[in-house]
Design an enzyme around this catalytic site. Structure first.
Site, PDB file in Angstrom:
ATOM      1  N   HIS A 236      -8.838   6.128   1.595  1.00  0.00           N
ATOM      2  CA  HIS A 236      -9.020   4.760   2.100  1.00  0.00           C
ATOM      3  C   HIS A 236      -8.890   4.854   3.620  1.00  0.00           C
ATOM      4  O   HIS A 236      -7.812   4.682   4.190  1.00  0.00           O
ATOM      5  CB  HIS A 236      -7.954   3.833   1.514  1.00  0.00           C
ATOM      6  CG  HIS A 236      -8.106   2.408   1.946  1.00  0.00           C
ATOM      7  ND1 HIS A 236      -8.896   1.500   1.273  1.00  0.00           N
ATOM      8  CD2 HIS A 236      -7.581   1.725   2.992  1.00  0.00           C
ATOM      9  CE1 HIS A 236      -8.839   0.334   1.877  1.00  0.00           C
ATOM     10  NE2 HIS A 236      -8.054   0.447   2.932  1.00  0.00           N
TER      11      HIS A 236
ATOM     12  N   ASP B  13      -8.066   9.505  -6.153  1.00  0.00           N
ATOM     13  CA  ASP B  13      -8.763   9.906  -4.924  1.00  0.00           C
ATOM     14  C   ASP B  13     -10.002   9.023  -4.781  1.00  0.00           C
ATOM     15  O   ASP B  13     -11.122   9.436  -5.055  1.00  0.00           O
ATOM     16  CB  ASP B  13      -9.144  11.386  -4.992  1.00  0.00           C
ATOM     17  CG  ASP B  13      -9.840  11.860  -3.723  1.00  0.00           C
ATOM     18  OD1 ASP B  13      -9.759  11.136  -2.701  1.00  0.00           O
ATOM     19  OD2 ASP B  13     -10.468  12.938  -3.747  1.00  0.00           O
TER      20      ASP B  13
ATOM     21  N   ASP C  96      -7.166   1.388   8.645  1.00  0.00           N
ATOM     22  CA  ASP C  96      -7.770   0.230   9.304  1.00  0.00           C
ATOM     23  C   ASP C  96      -7.810   0.463  10.818  1.00  0.00           C
ATOM     24  O   ASP C  96      -7.458   1.531  11.299  1.00  0.00           O
ATOM     25  CB  ASP C  96      -6.964  -1.033   8.972  1.00  0.00           C
ATOM     26  CG  ASP C  96      -5.528  -0.926   9.439  1.00  0.00           C
ATOM     27  OD1 ASP C  96      -4.782  -0.086   8.891  1.00  0.00           O
ATOM     28  OD2 ASP C  96      -5.130  -1.662  10.359  1.00  0.00           O
TER      29      ASP C  96
ATOM     30  N   GLU D 256      -4.451   5.876   1.108  1.00  0.00           N
ATOM     31  CA  GLU D 256      -4.635   5.575   2.518  1.00  0.00           C
ATOM     32  C   GLU D 256      -3.811   6.551   3.358  1.00  0.00           C
ATOM     33  O   GLU D 256      -2.920   7.243   2.850  1.00  0.00           O
ATOM     34  CB  GLU D 256      -4.207   4.132   2.829  1.00  0.00           C
ATOM     35  CG  GLU D 256      -4.595   3.681   4.236  1.00  0.00           C
ATOM     36  CD  GLU D 256      -4.397   2.189   4.470  1.00  0.00           C
ATOM     37  OE1 GLU D 256      -4.853   1.690   5.509  1.00  0.00           O
ATOM     38  OE2 GLU D 256      -3.793   1.526   3.598  1.00  0.00           O
TER      39      GLU D 256
END
Length: 561
Positions: A485, A531, A183, A540
């Site tokens: 991710h 994956d 993120d 992530e």
């Protein structure tokens, strides 16, 4: 009657030609990058019932080593039957594969190159690629160049962090830092252990790391590249301290997670959210260590770090040490509580200043458990600090005792790593890398080779010798992560994801943590992984998982060379 050597060689060449035309088998699990010439080299073979293996030189097609596989054992954590192929006697530099008759050829691997150094450079450069508040230029980022995103010059004070001096809605600058994970947010608690772990690596292996070039904008100045990279995040952390009180904002985030778009495309406001004792103590410990590490390069900066550390500790020490909770309108990562952070901060400040206040805090603590080093558990970091900086006998005993426990677990694990069922959690690869740190610290303290070799096995696991047969380090290995991710890797239009980042890995309870994560490759603790970019619980990246890998690679590369 044995085949003549010429016919045998022709047969191997034919097998190799066929193998190059098809995919390698992932049932021979090994380090897909490379080994030092004199290091241990072990592969795990899935299936059972095989007798021998051969090592094939890919340049000549010749078999250069033959060996017997061990007896088969069942491993309930993956549901596999496994045998081991020990090819440690292979000590000639070259490019190789393992061949197991009736099974096939392994992925490629090298022996005797500078693989660990290259891996180390890539892993540290991963942090450069995560820099916030700056454009990444092609000269340094290559095809991963991107425009400036998140300048963070007008960060809004959230109502949870408001004071009379800094009311809700007021804005202040807090640029720089690294994106925390997949993120676009920044968190003090996680940044703290990340910077600290890499600074500790520098203190132990600085002579080696001084000569490791990273090709970052600061390269060529009078400061080692690793310390320049760490400082990019320390500078941000200093801006997270409220100057009037010494309090530390818990995080700088959006109100919620943004979509899979490039950083420069995100326009939502960013906020200083909350203040916490965990953030303050992790900040204090990190800045106290920085005051030592940067003293020879920038004394004024070192002094600034120490003053900030003492102010943060003083603020937190007057308050009840309670977990941080997200405000009702904030749904970004919580990083709520770091057990032992007060002791960790006290240990660092006691060593740096010698003041009784900090030693008294340590004296009041029972401090009798090693814990699991992570953002949520700082207890081991007290022992790390006391061992490295003060040569404390009690700390040495704790680290060595934990390393002995890890050795025993590794001996019973057919993949050679110190992981039990309960260790396959969110970020299990980071968990393993931190265990590699413990093993290297025990090796430095005792010189016992078993600790060093166990640390090597931790690296081998991350690079492919695991129950998935995957290299979990992006950009490395034949069978590697392709769909993490990770917002930038998903949005930049480049097929290859950001290199140098390790993903979280198998997580036994991932399905409970991410209802939309996908269909995992397996359903047992060691293979619950996919994956896929939707799987934040297994695929992530995160700063605090990469940092111990930097430490692990620093130690192994320094000792090797």
């Amino acid at each position: 009657m044995p085949l003549p050597k010429t016919l045998l060689s022709l047969g191997l060449c034919a097998a190799l030609s066929a193998a190059h035309a098809t995919e390698s088998t992932s049932l021979i699990r090994l380090n897909q990058v490379g080994y030092p010439e004199d290091g241990e080299k072990i592969a795990s073979v899935v299936g059972g019932g095989f007798e021998t293996f051969r090592v094939i030189d890919l340049d000549t097609g010749e078999s250069v080593l033959e060996g017997k596989l061990t007896s088969a054992v069942d491993w309930p954590l993956s549901g596999e039957t496994l045998q081991q192929a020990d090819f440690s006697k292979l000590d000639d530099a070259g490019h190789y594969r393992l061949l197991v008759d009736d099974l096939g050829l392994s992925h490629d691997f090298d022996v005797g190159g500078k693989e660990r150094r290259d891996l180390l450079i890539s892993t540290i450069r991963g942090f450069y690629l995560h820099r916030v508040s700056t454009a990444l230029e092609p000269e340094y980022a290559g095809k991963f160049a991107r425009p400036l995103g998140h300048p963070d010059m007008d960060v809004v004070v959230h109502k949870s962090a408001a004071t009379e001096a800094r009311p809700a809605g007021s804005t202040y600058a807090a640029p720089k830092g690294w994106y925390d994970a997949g993120d676009y947010n920044k968190y003090v608690v996680n940044s703290g252990i990340t910077c600290y772990t890499m600074m500790l690596a520098y203190e132990l292996y600085g002579d080696y790391l001084d000569e490791v070039p990273l090709n970052i904008p600061e390269s060529g100045n009078t400061v080692p590249d690793l310390l320049d990279e760490i400082r990019w995040n320390l500078d941000w952390m200093l801006n997270m301290q409220e100057p009037e009180s010494g309090a530390v904002y818990h995080k700088l985030t959006h109100l919620n997670f943004q979509g899979f778009v490039m950083p420069q495309e995100v326009t939502a406001k960013r906020y200083f959210v909350g203040k916490s004792t965990s953030a303050a103590y992790c900040f204090a410990a990190t800045m106290a260590r920085a005051s030592v590490v940067y003293q020879d390069f920038d004394p004024a900066y070192a002094h600034q770090c120490l003053e900030a550390a003492q102010k943060a500790f003083a603020w937190a020490n007057k308050r009840e040490d309670v977990p941080f909770k997200n405000p009702s309108d904030v749904v970004t990562g919580e990083y709520g509580y770091s057990e032992g952070a007060r002791d960790w901060a006290a240990a660092e400040l006691a060593e740096v200043t010698g003041e009784a206040l900090y030693r008294d805090v340590l004296a009041e603590s029972s401090h009798d458990a090693y814990g699991k080093p992570s953002w949520a558990d700082s207890r081991a970091l007290v022992f790390w600090s006391q061992l490295v900086h003060e040569k404390d006998k009690a700390a040495r005993k704790m680290v060595v005792s934990e390393a002995d426990r890890l050795l025993q677990i590794a001996e019973d694990n057919p993949y050679g790593v110190p992981m039990l069922e309960e260790d396959f959690i969110w970020g299990s690869n980071g968990e393993l890398a931190n265990r590699g740190v413990t093993l290297l610290l025990a090796y430095k303290a005792t010189g016992k080779d078993a600790y060093y070799h166990a640390a090597e096995q931790c690296l081998d696991y991350i690079l492919g010798r695991n129950a998935l047969g995957y290299s979990f380090l992006m950009g490395w290995g034949d069978l590697q992560v392709e769909h993490p991710h990770h917002r930038i890797s998903s949005a930049d239009g480049i097929d290859q994801p950001y290199p140098g980042w390790v993903v979280g890995g198998p997580n036994a309870i991932a399905a409970d943590q991410e209802p939309a994560g996908g269909i995992y490759f397996g359903h047992l603790p060691a293979n619950t992984y996919i994956d896929g970019k939707a799987s934040y619980a297994t695929n992530e990246v995160a700063l605090n998982w990469n940092a111990p890998l930097v430490f692990l690679l620093s130690g192994l590369a320094a000792e090797e060379e």
